[in-house]
Design a protein around this motif. Structure first.
Motif, PDB file in Angstrom:
ATOM      1  N   PRO A  23      26.826  -0.635  31.646  1.00  0.00           N
ATOM      2  CA  PRO A  23      27.869  -1.910  31.495  1.00  0.00           C
ATOM      3  C   PRO A  23      29.296  -2.128  31.177  1.00  0.00           C
ATOM      4  O   PRO A  23      29.664  -2.127  30.214  1.00  0.00           O
ATOM      5  CB  PRO A  23      27.278  -3.630  31.069  1.00  0.00           C
ATOM      6  CG  PRO A  23      26.588  -2.262  30.201  1.00  0.00           C
ATOM      7  CD  PRO A  23      26.123  -0.609  30.730  1.00  0.00           C
ATOM      8  N   THR A  24      30.319  -0.890  32.185  1.00  0.00           N
ATOM      9  CA  THR A  24      31.498  -1.013  31.665  1.00  0.00           C
ATOM     10  C   THR A  24      32.375  -2.250  32.170  1.00  0.00           C
ATOM     11  O   THR A  24      32.344  -2.811  33.790  1.00  0.00           O
ATOM     12  CB  THR A  24      32.184   0.796  31.677  1.00  0.00           C
ATOM     13  OG1 THR A  24      32.136   0.673  34.082  1.00  0.00           O
ATOM     14  CG2 THR A  24      30.964   1.342  31.260  1.00  0.00           C
ATOM     15  N   PHE A  25      33.781  -1.769  31.954  1.00  0.00           N
ATOM     16  CA  PHE A  25      34.545  -3.209  32.670  1.00  0.00           C
ATOM     17  C   PHE A  25      35.070  -2.670  33.845  1.00  0.00           C
ATOM     18  O   PHE A  25      34.852  -3.922  34.656  1.00  0.00           O
ATOM     19  CB  PHE A  25      35.299  -2.893  31.601  1.00  0.00           C
ATOM     20  CG  PHE A  25      37.309  -4.298  32.463  1.00  0.00           C
ATOM     21  CD1 PHE A  25      37.668  -5.469  31.298  1.00  0.00           C
ATOM     22  CD2 PHE A  25      38.029  -3.371  33.725  1.00  0.00           C
ATOM     23  CE1 PHE A  25      38.538  -5.992  31.889  1.00  0.00           C
ATOM     24  CE2 PHE A  25      38.547  -4.378  33.823  1.00  0.00           C
ATOM     25  CZ  PHE A  25      39.099  -5.806  33.406  1.00  0.00           C
ATOM     26  N   GLU A  26      34.988  -1.629  34.610  1.00  0.00           N
ATOM     27  CA  GLU A  26      35.289  -1.373  36.138  1.00  0.00           C
ATOM     28  C   GLU A  26      34.218  -1.476  36.658  1.00  0.00           C
ATOM     29  O   GLU A  26      34.370  -2.063  37.694  1.00  0.00           O
ATOM     30  CB  GLU A  26      35.696   0.405  35.934  1.00  0.00           C
ATOM     31  CG  GLU A  26      37.115   0.261  35.164  1.00  0.00           C
ATOM     32  CD  GLU A  26      36.470   0.911  33.667  1.00  0.00           C
ATOM     33  OE1 GLU A  26      37.788   0.915  33.018  1.00  0.00           O
ATOM     34  OE2 GLU A  26      35.798   0.439  32.753  1.00  0.00           O
ATOM     35  N   ASN A  27      33.242  -1.036  36.434  1.00  0.00           N
ATOM     36  CA  ASN A  27      31.756  -1.110  36.913  1.00  0.00           C
ATOM     37  C   ASN A  27      31.283  -2.682  37.455  1.00  0.00           C
ATOM     38  O   ASN A  27      31.077  -3.417  38.228  1.00  0.00           O
ATOM     39  CB  ASN A  27      30.198  -0.407  35.886  1.00  0.00           C
ATOM     40  CG  ASN A  27      30.515   1.170  36.299  1.00  0.00           C
ATOM     41  OD1 ASN A  27      30.896   1.111  37.372  1.00  0.00           O
ATOM     42  ND2 ASN A  27      29.999   1.328  35.249  1.00  0.00           N
ATOM     43  N   ILE A  28      31.343  -3.814  36.308  1.00  0.00           N
ATOM     44  CA  ILE A  28      31.136  -5.216  36.461  1.00  0.00           C
ATOM     45  C   ILE A  28      32.809  -5.584  37.543  1.00  0.00           C
ATOM     46  O   ILE A  28      32.233  -5.996  38.490  1.00  0.00           O
ATOM     47  CB  ILE A  28      31.671  -5.827  34.911  1.00  0.00           C
ATOM     48  CG1 ILE A  28      30.283  -5.629  34.503  1.00  0.00           C
ATOM     49  CG2 ILE A  28      31.053  -7.330  35.304  1.00  0.00           C
ATOM     50  CD1 ILE A  28      30.522  -6.027  32.787  1.00  0.00           C
ATOM     51  N   ALA A  29      33.342  -4.993  36.931  1.00  0.00           N
ATOM     52  CA  ALA A  29      34.897  -5.630  37.627  1.00  0.00           C
ATOM     53  C   ALA A  29      34.494  -5.188  39.265  1.00  0.00           C
ATOM     54  O   ALA A  29      34.958  -6.067  40.105  1.00  0.00           O
ATOM     55  CB  ALA A  29      35.991  -4.919  37.467  1.00  0.00           C
TER      56      ALA A  29
END
Length: 337
Positions: free
Chosen positions: A254-260
């Motif tokens: 759950p990283t910023f990039e993966n959620i976005a």
């Protein structure tokens, strides 16, 4: 006790909402989602002090926030409720019955994360495995069977040989609602023929513990017990990366990039709802909404992204601002939907 923010102080909701001084209050009352709480308090800190008195922000959970918000209008009711899920039809009907016209503002996205202490084992889970860990019933015959998985390795030998102990949100939480929908219901589908009620019931034998609406307390509990897993919003993982680590889901962290990007499978939109009847009545309401929906706050480089809010696409933000502007005059003149 639920958390309240107002110029750095802690207050009791019962004292504020029921105190005679609230009859002529001159500051905003904001309730609702524990996930949205850090973002709401950041905006309150930004606007409070000079232009307006510091808003009071309470972490009640989405469900309890909607109940307070929809209870009616007037000084003893909240002006805004934060939510980590959309308002349900029955909640909207309660609002309308009590003379409340909610204005929905979608503010961004969040990921629901599982995490444990950095002193504990690092592992990943599939959505199916999470269902097998937390569901009250597992497929077997007409009514299913009680979940007998007591350790993670009971589900899969490759998982840690540690007791399943998960701290999560209560039924009043939007995070709980989203977790049930995005994880349990999805994990239940390949498990066999089970009813929707069976699919959404979380086990009550001690393997899952309702930890209230204070996600900071969950983080503290994870530090104290490295084998315990917690469930909360991405922002709480982000601000505690020195203490806790994520449990990947379906091989995605759950990283910023993966959620976005949508790669992370357990993400959901976040909202706040404005009580239209309080526009132009309660000082600072329009100022707060304008501040929250400014590019300096919810934009790609805004200060809320730094706290873990996953921004909406720029064109969606522009559409939201245009819609909000049509529904209310940000200088204080009431408009109806």
């Amino acid at each position: 006790m639920a958390r309240l923010f107002a110029a750095g102080a802690i207050f009791s909701c019962a004292l504020i909402l029921g105190h005679p001084a609230a009859e002529a209050r001159d500051r905003l009352l904001i309730v609702g989602s524990s996930t949205v709480f850090p973002f709401a308090t950041a905006v309150a800190e930004t606007v409070g002090g000079e232009e307006m008195k510091f808003p009071i922000v309470e972490s009640t959970g989405s469900g309890a926030g909607f109940a307070l918000f929809c209870s009616g209008t007037g000084e003893n009711t909240p002006d805004i409720t934060n939510a980590s899920r959309p308002m349900k039809p029955d909640e909207l009907e309660t609002c309308r019955t009590n003379g409340v016209t909610p204005l929905e503002v979608r503010i961004g996205y969040d990921g629901i994360v599982l995490a444990n202490s950095k002193r504990g084992p690092k592992f990943t889970l599939t959505i199916d495995q999470i269902f097998l860990a937390l569901a009250e019933k597992l497929p077997a015959g007409k009514d299913g069977r009680d979940n007998s998985n007591m350790s993670w390795s009971d589900i899969d030998p490759s998982l840690p040989q540690e007791k399943i102990e998960v701290l999560g949100p209560p039924p009043t939480s939007g995070t709980r609602d989203a977790f049930v929908e995005l994880v349990l219901e999805k994990g239940c589908k390949p498990a066999g023929k089970m009813t929707e009620e069976q699919c959404t019931r979380i086990r009550r034998d001690g393997s899952f513990v309702e930890a209230g609406e204070n996600d900071d307390l969950i983080v503290g509990a994870l530090e104290a017990n490295p084998v315990t897993v917690g469930i909360f919003g991405y922002s709480f993982l982000k601000k505690n990366l020195d203490k806790i680590q994520s449990v990947g889901i379906d091989g995605v962290e759950p990283t910023f990039e993966n959620i976005a990007s949508g790669a992370y499978p357990v993400s959901r939109p976040l909202f706040f709802y404005v009580k239209s009847e309080h526009l132009g009545v309660v000082p600072g309401l329009e100022t707060y909404v304008a501040a929250f929906t400014s590019e300096a706050a919810w934009g790609d480089e805004g200060y809320l992204a730094g706290k873990g809010l996953i921004p909406l696409a720029v064109e969606v933000r522009q559409e939201q601002v245009a819609r909000i502007s049509k529904l209310m005059d940000l200088n204080g003149t009431r408009k109806t939907q």
